[in-house]
Design a protein around this motif. Structure first.
Motif, PDB file in Angstrom:
ATOM      1  N   ALA A   1       0.827  -1.292   0.007  1.00  0.00           N
ATOM      2  CA  ALA A   1      -0.142   0.078  -0.004  1.00  0.00           C
ATOM      3  C   ALA A   1       0.870   1.145   0.025  1.00  0.00           C
ATOM      4  O   ALA A   1       0.732   2.022  -0.736  1.00  0.00           O
ATOM      5  CB  ALA A   1      -0.964  -0.139   1.183  1.00  0.00           C
ATOM      6  N   ARG A   2       1.915   1.236   0.667  1.00  0.00           N
ATOM      7  CA  ARG A   2       2.813   2.485   0.959  1.00  0.00           C
ATOM      8  C   ARG A   2       3.445   2.736  -0.637  1.00  0.00           C
ATOM      9  O   ARG A   2       3.607   3.579  -1.148  1.00  0.00           O
ATOM     10  CB  ARG A   2       3.763   2.138   1.923  1.00  0.00           C
ATOM     11  CG  ARG A   2       4.674   3.463   2.207  1.00  0.00           C
ATOM     12  CD  ARG A   2       5.597   2.928   3.242  1.00  0.00           C
ATOM     13  NE  ARG A   2       5.244   2.279   4.421  1.00  0.00           N
ATOM     14  CZ  ARG A   2       5.482   1.121   5.005  1.00  0.00           C
ATOM     15  NH1 ARG A   2       6.899   0.810   4.375  1.00  0.00           N
ATOM     16  NH2 ARG A   2       4.867   0.417   6.058  1.00  0.00           N
ATOM     17  N   LYS A   3       3.926   1.363  -1.258  1.00  0.00           N
ATOM     18  CA  LYS A   3       4.453   1.529  -2.609  1.00  0.00           C
ATOM     19  C   LYS A   3       3.571   2.101  -3.686  1.00  0.00           C
ATOM     20  O   LYS A   3       3.678   2.962  -4.572  1.00  0.00           O
ATOM     21  CB  LYS A   3       4.972   0.316  -2.784  1.00  0.00           C
ATOM     22  CG  LYS A   3       5.955   0.468  -4.223  1.00  0.00           C
ATOM     23  CD  LYS A   3       6.560  -1.113  -4.449  1.00  0.00           C
ATOM     24  CE  LYS A   3       7.639  -0.816  -5.396  1.00  0.00           C
ATOM     25  NZ  LYS A   3       8.355  -2.057  -5.825  1.00  0.00           N
ATOM     26  N   GLY A   4       2.272   1.617  -3.256  1.00  0.00           N
ATOM     27  CA  GLY A   4       1.125   2.229  -4.477  1.00  0.00           C
ATOM     28  C   GLY A   4       0.888   3.631  -4.224  1.00  0.00           C
ATOM     29  O   GLY A   4       0.601   4.247  -5.095  1.00  0.00           O
ATOM     30  N   ARG A   5       1.021   4.075  -2.837  1.00  0.00           N
ATOM     31  CA  ARG A   5       0.776   5.456  -2.661  1.00  0.00           C
ATOM     32  C   ARG A   5       1.828   6.345  -3.143  1.00  0.00           C
ATOM     33  O   ARG A   5       1.465   7.136  -3.872  1.00  0.00           O
ATOM     34  CB  ARG A   5       0.546   5.870  -1.246  1.00  0.00           C
ATOM     35  CG  ARG A   5      -0.737   5.333  -0.625  1.00  0.00           C
ATOM     36  CD  ARG A   5      -0.723   6.037   0.690  1.00  0.00           C
ATOM     37  NE  ARG A   5      -0.115   5.607   1.753  1.00  0.00           N
ATOM     38  CZ  ARG A   5      -0.023   4.312   2.548  1.00  0.00           C
ATOM     39  NH1 ARG A   5      -1.118   3.716   2.459  1.00  0.00           N
ATOM     40  NH2 ARG A   5       0.680   4.096   3.202  1.00  0.00           N
ATOM     41  N   MET A   6       3.088   5.876  -3.164  1.00  0.00           N
ATOM     42  CA  MET A   6       4.207   6.572  -3.704  1.00  0.00           C
ATOM     43  C   MET A   6       4.031   6.634  -5.310  1.00  0.00           C
ATOM     44  O   MET A   6       4.434   7.706  -5.617  1.00  0.00           O
ATOM     45  CB  MET A   6       5.494   5.708  -3.349  1.00  0.00           C
ATOM     46  CG  MET A   6       6.930   6.442  -3.943  1.00  0.00           C
ATOM     47  SD  MET A   6       7.154   8.271  -3.547  1.00  0.00           S
ATOM     48  CE  MET A   6       7.581   7.951  -1.817  1.00  0.00           C
ATOM     49  N   VAL A   7       3.651   5.685  -5.913  1.00  0.00           N
ATOM     50  CA  VAL A   7       3.709   5.537  -7.231  1.00  0.00           C
ATOM     51  C   VAL A   7       2.634   6.571  -7.671  1.00  0.00           C
ATOM     52  O   VAL A   7       2.710   7.340  -8.726  1.00  0.00           O
ATOM     53  CB  VAL A   7       3.199   4.099  -7.868  1.00  0.00           C
ATOM     54  CG1 VAL A   7       2.862   4.109  -9.233  1.00  0.00           C
ATOM     55  CG2 VAL A   7       4.418   3.288  -7.588  1.00  0.00           C
ATOM     56  N   SER A   8       1.457   6.570  -7.143  1.00  0.00           N
ATOM     57  CA  SER A   8       0.464   7.276  -7.471  1.00  0.00           C
ATOM     58  C   SER A   8       0.697   8.948  -7.230  1.00  0.00           C
ATOM     59  O   SER A   8       0.441   9.754  -7.965  1.00  0.00           O
ATOM     60  CB  SER A   8      -0.849   7.084  -6.608  1.00  0.00           C
ATOM     61  OG  SER A   8      -0.759   7.262  -5.289  1.00  0.00           O
TER      62      SER A   8
ATOM     63  N   GLY B   1       1.972  13.932  -9.393  1.00  0.00           N
ATOM     64  CA  GLY B   1       2.975  15.190  -8.890  1.00  0.00           C
ATOM     65  C   GLY B   1       3.695  15.569 -10.374  1.00  0.00           C
ATOM     66  O   GLY B   1       3.966  16.521 -10.684  1.00  0.00           O
ATOM     67  N   THR B   2       4.030  14.613 -11.153  1.00  0.00           N
ATOM     68  CA  THR B   2       4.746  14.540 -12.227  1.00  0.00           C
ATOM     69  C   THR B   2       3.944  15.236 -13.391  1.00  0.00           C
ATOM     70  O   THR B   2       4.311  16.453 -13.879  1.00  0.00           O
ATOM     71  CB  THR B   2       5.313  13.251 -13.020  1.00  0.00           C
ATOM     72  OG1 THR B   2       6.317  12.673 -12.111  1.00  0.00           O
ATOM     73  CG2 THR B   2       5.998  13.378 -14.014  1.00  0.00           C
ATOM     74  N   LEU B   3       2.653  14.891 -13.696  1.00  0.00           N
ATOM     75  CA  LEU B   3       1.865  15.491 -14.475  1.00  0.00           C
ATOM     76  C   LEU B   3       1.352  17.038 -13.973  1.00  0.00           C
ATOM     77  O   LEU B   3       1.627  18.004 -14.934  1.00  0.00           O
ATOM     78  CB  LEU B   3       0.382  14.724 -14.680  1.00  0.00           C
ATOM     79  CG  LEU B   3       0.917  13.225 -15.171  1.00  0.00           C
ATOM     80  CD1 LEU B   3      -0.358  12.522 -15.462  1.00  0.00           C
ATOM     81  CD2 LEU B   3       1.538  13.311 -16.555  1.00  0.00           C
ATOM     82  N   ILE B   4       1.180  17.136 -12.859  1.00  0.00           N
ATOM     83  CA  ILE B   4       0.916  18.529 -12.480  1.00  0.00           C
ATOM     84  C   ILE B   4       2.093  19.581 -12.607  1.00  0.00           C
ATOM     85  O   ILE B   4       1.906  20.644 -13.158  1.00  0.00           O
ATOM     86  CB  ILE B   4       0.458  18.592 -10.933  1.00  0.00           C
ATOM     87  CG1 ILE B   4      -0.846  17.931 -10.813  1.00  0.00           C
ATOM     88  CG2 ILE B   4       0.382  20.127 -10.367  1.00  0.00           C
ATOM     89  CD1 ILE B   4      -1.370  17.913  -9.470  1.00  0.00           C
TER      90      ILE B   4
ATOM     91  N   ALA C   1      10.282  10.156 -15.020  1.00  0.00           N
ATOM     92  CA  ALA C   1       9.575   9.879 -13.792  1.00  0.00           C
ATOM     93  C   ALA C   1       8.309   8.803 -14.057  1.00  0.00           C
ATOM     94  O   ALA C   1       8.141   8.177 -13.363  1.00  0.00           O
ATOM     95  CB  ALA C   1       9.220  11.151 -13.267  1.00  0.00           C
ATOM     96  N   LEU C   2       7.832   8.889 -15.210  1.00  0.00           N
ATOM     97  CA  LEU C   2       6.576   8.125 -15.397  1.00  0.00           C
ATOM     98  C   LEU C   2       6.989   6.815 -15.858  1.00  0.00           C
ATOM     99  O   LEU C   2       6.224   5.693 -15.513  1.00  0.00           O
ATOM    100  CB  LEU C   2       5.798   8.803 -16.675  1.00  0.00           C
ATOM    101  CG  LEU C   2       4.971  10.041 -16.363  1.00  0.00           C
ATOM    102  CD1 LEU C   2       4.302  10.605 -17.521  1.00  0.00           C
ATOM    103  CD2 LEU C   2       3.983   9.991 -15.242  1.00  0.00           C
ATOM    104  N   LEU C   3       8.321   6.512 -16.250  1.00  0.00           N
ATOM    105  CA  LEU C   3       8.775   5.345 -16.586  1.00  0.00           C
ATOM    106  C   LEU C   3       8.893   4.742 -15.426  1.00  0.00           C
ATOM    107  O   LEU C   3       8.734   3.473 -15.118  1.00  0.00           O
ATOM    108  CB  LEU C   3      10.044   5.383 -17.417  1.00  0.00           C
ATOM    109  CG  LEU C   3      10.834   4.051 -17.902  1.00  0.00           C
ATOM    110  CD1 LEU C   3       9.917   3.070 -18.545  1.00  0.00           C
ATOM    111  CD2 LEU C   3      12.026   4.141 -18.474  1.00  0.00           C
ATOM    112  N   TRP C   4       9.661   5.429 -14.435  1.00  0.00           N
ATOM    113  CA  TRP C   4       9.992   4.778 -12.835  1.00  0.00           C
ATOM    114  C   TRP C   4       8.542   4.491 -12.334  1.00  0.00           C
ATOM    115  O   TRP C   4       8.548   3.372 -11.798  1.00  0.00           O
ATOM    116  CB  TRP C   4      10.468   6.029 -12.179  1.00  0.00           C
ATOM    117  CG  TRP C   4      10.822   5.625 -10.860  1.00  0.00           C
ATOM    118  CD1 TRP C   4      11.966   5.241 -10.350  1.00  0.00           C
ATOM    119  CD2 TRP C   4      10.034   5.522  -9.688  1.00  0.00           C
ATOM    120  NE1 TRP C   4      11.719   4.660  -9.026  1.00  0.00           N
ATOM    121  CE2 TRP C   4      10.496   5.009  -8.451  1.00  0.00           C
ATOM    122  CE3 TRP C   4       8.487   6.124  -9.503  1.00  0.00           C
ATOM    123  CZ2 TRP C   4       9.830   4.905  -7.279  1.00  0.00           C
ATOM    124  CZ3 TRP C   4       7.976   6.013  -8.317  1.00  0.00           C
ATOM    125  CH2 TRP C   4       8.703   5.566  -7.201  1.00  0.00           C
ATOM    126  N   ALA C   5       7.668   5.174 -12.540  1.00  0.00           N
ATOM    127  CA  ALA C   5       6.066   4.764 -11.839  1.00  0.00           C
ATOM    128  C   ALA C   5       5.705   3.592 -12.456  1.00  0.00           C
ATOM    129  O   ALA C   5       5.048   2.659 -12.032  1.00  0.00           O
ATOM    130  CB  ALA C   5       5.290   5.971 -12.130  1.00  0.00           C
TER     131      ALA C   5
END
Length: 75
Positions: free
Chosen positions: A11-18, A23-26, A55-59
């Motif tokens: 869940a923590r990793k999922g929150r970080m990805v989201s 953040g990247t898009l904004i 950043a999106l590739l990392w996500a």
């Protein structure tokens, strides 16, 4: 590691990805507007575009790892 600990870690990793995606898009949209207003050359726009893509590739990679970990933990 218990199932509850694994669920919390996923869940923590999922929150970080989201947060990285949002953040990247904004930030990317904000930089596009500001660079247009300041009249920055196009090469700076490409720099910001490539940073956003990284950043999106990392996500994406972390999202796939998250998906595989959840799939493996269920069965």
């Amino acid at each position: 590691m218990t199932s509850s600990d694994l669920d919390q870690q996923l869940a923590r990793k999922g929150r970080m990805v989201s947060l990285v995606i949002a953040g990247t898009l904004i930030l990317w949209m904000l930089i596009q507007v500001v660079s247009n207003l300041l009249g920055l050359p196009g090469r700076y726009a490409f720099l910001f575009d490539f940073a956003a893509m990284a950043a999106l590739l990392w996500a994406l990679i972390n999202g796939l790892q998250l998906w595989r970990a959840r799939r493996d933990s269920q069965g």
